[in-house]
Scaffold this motif. Structure first.
Motif: not given
Length: 205
Positions: A106-116, A118-128
């Motif tokens: 779960s944390y890796e998904l967050t950090t990976a999406s913050l680094r890229h 084009d994946l920014r929406e992943v972290a936003l949707e994850q926390y929503r």
């Protein structure tokens, strides 16, 4: 290759992606690696998911659902507010402590999406998704215990997600089960202080 309904195929690919990411790290969960893990062609993955971002969002949803506490409908009638809250807190801890790989992923998904970008929406949707799950739990606690919350549920849900997030990360680092469990109990005690009798919250507004 056996034909499979799209919904089932998506679930198969999500599980394959989680397997690859848990074993080799989130960066290794490429479309090609997921296809190989699932034993399907690249075309099948692209047919089920528009891009890697959509696949990662699906992974985040799956992990959030897996980490959700048990159904409160199983709790016996007549429990006090304190007992209901601590039962939920205990379920949360049970979920966390038995799914170290999912927590780390779960944390890796967050950090990976913050680094890229084009994946920014992943972290936003994850926390929503996490906050939505927390809101559902709070509403169920209120229903089962016969109480109301003294502050807006979305605000309290955000606090819960922030607390569980920090506690889980700390536990992943130090592995101190006893300290983490005690912290969860203390947080449960705090949540009890945020409950009021039915009608009290509206009368104070």
């Amino acid at each position: 290759m056996n034909r499979m309904p799209v919904a089932e195929r998506r679930e198969q690919l999500i599980e394959a992606a989680i397997t690859v990411a848990s074993r080799d790290g989130i960066e290794a969960a490429t479309v090609r690696a997921v296809a190989a893990e699932a034993g399907v062609s690249l075309g099948v993955v692209h047919y089920c998911f528009q891009d890697k971002s959509e696949l990662m969002r699906a992974m985040a949803h799956k992990i959030t659902a897996q980490n959700a506490p048990t159904d409160l409908s199983e709790l016996p009638d007549g429990m006090s507010t304190e007992d209901v809250v601590q039962a939920v807190v205990g379920a949360f801890w049970q979920s966390i402590s038995t799914s170290r790989g999912s927590q780390l992923l779960s944390y890796e998904l967050t950090t990976a999406s913050l680094r890229h970008a084009d994946l920014r929406e992943v972290a936003l949707e994850q926390y929503r998704g996490q906050r939505s799950a927390a809101e559902a739990v709070l509403e169920e606690i209120a229903r089962v215990a016969g109480v109301e919350w003294a502050q807006p549920v979305p605000e309290l849900a955000r606090a819960i997600v922030a607390f569980v997030d920090g506690l889980s990360l700390s536990w992943l680092v130090d592995g101190d089960d006893d300290a983490a469990r005690e912290s969860m109990i203390r947080f449960g005690e705090f949540l009890v202080t945020r409950t009021v009798a039915h009608g009290a919250a509206s009368s104070e507004a």
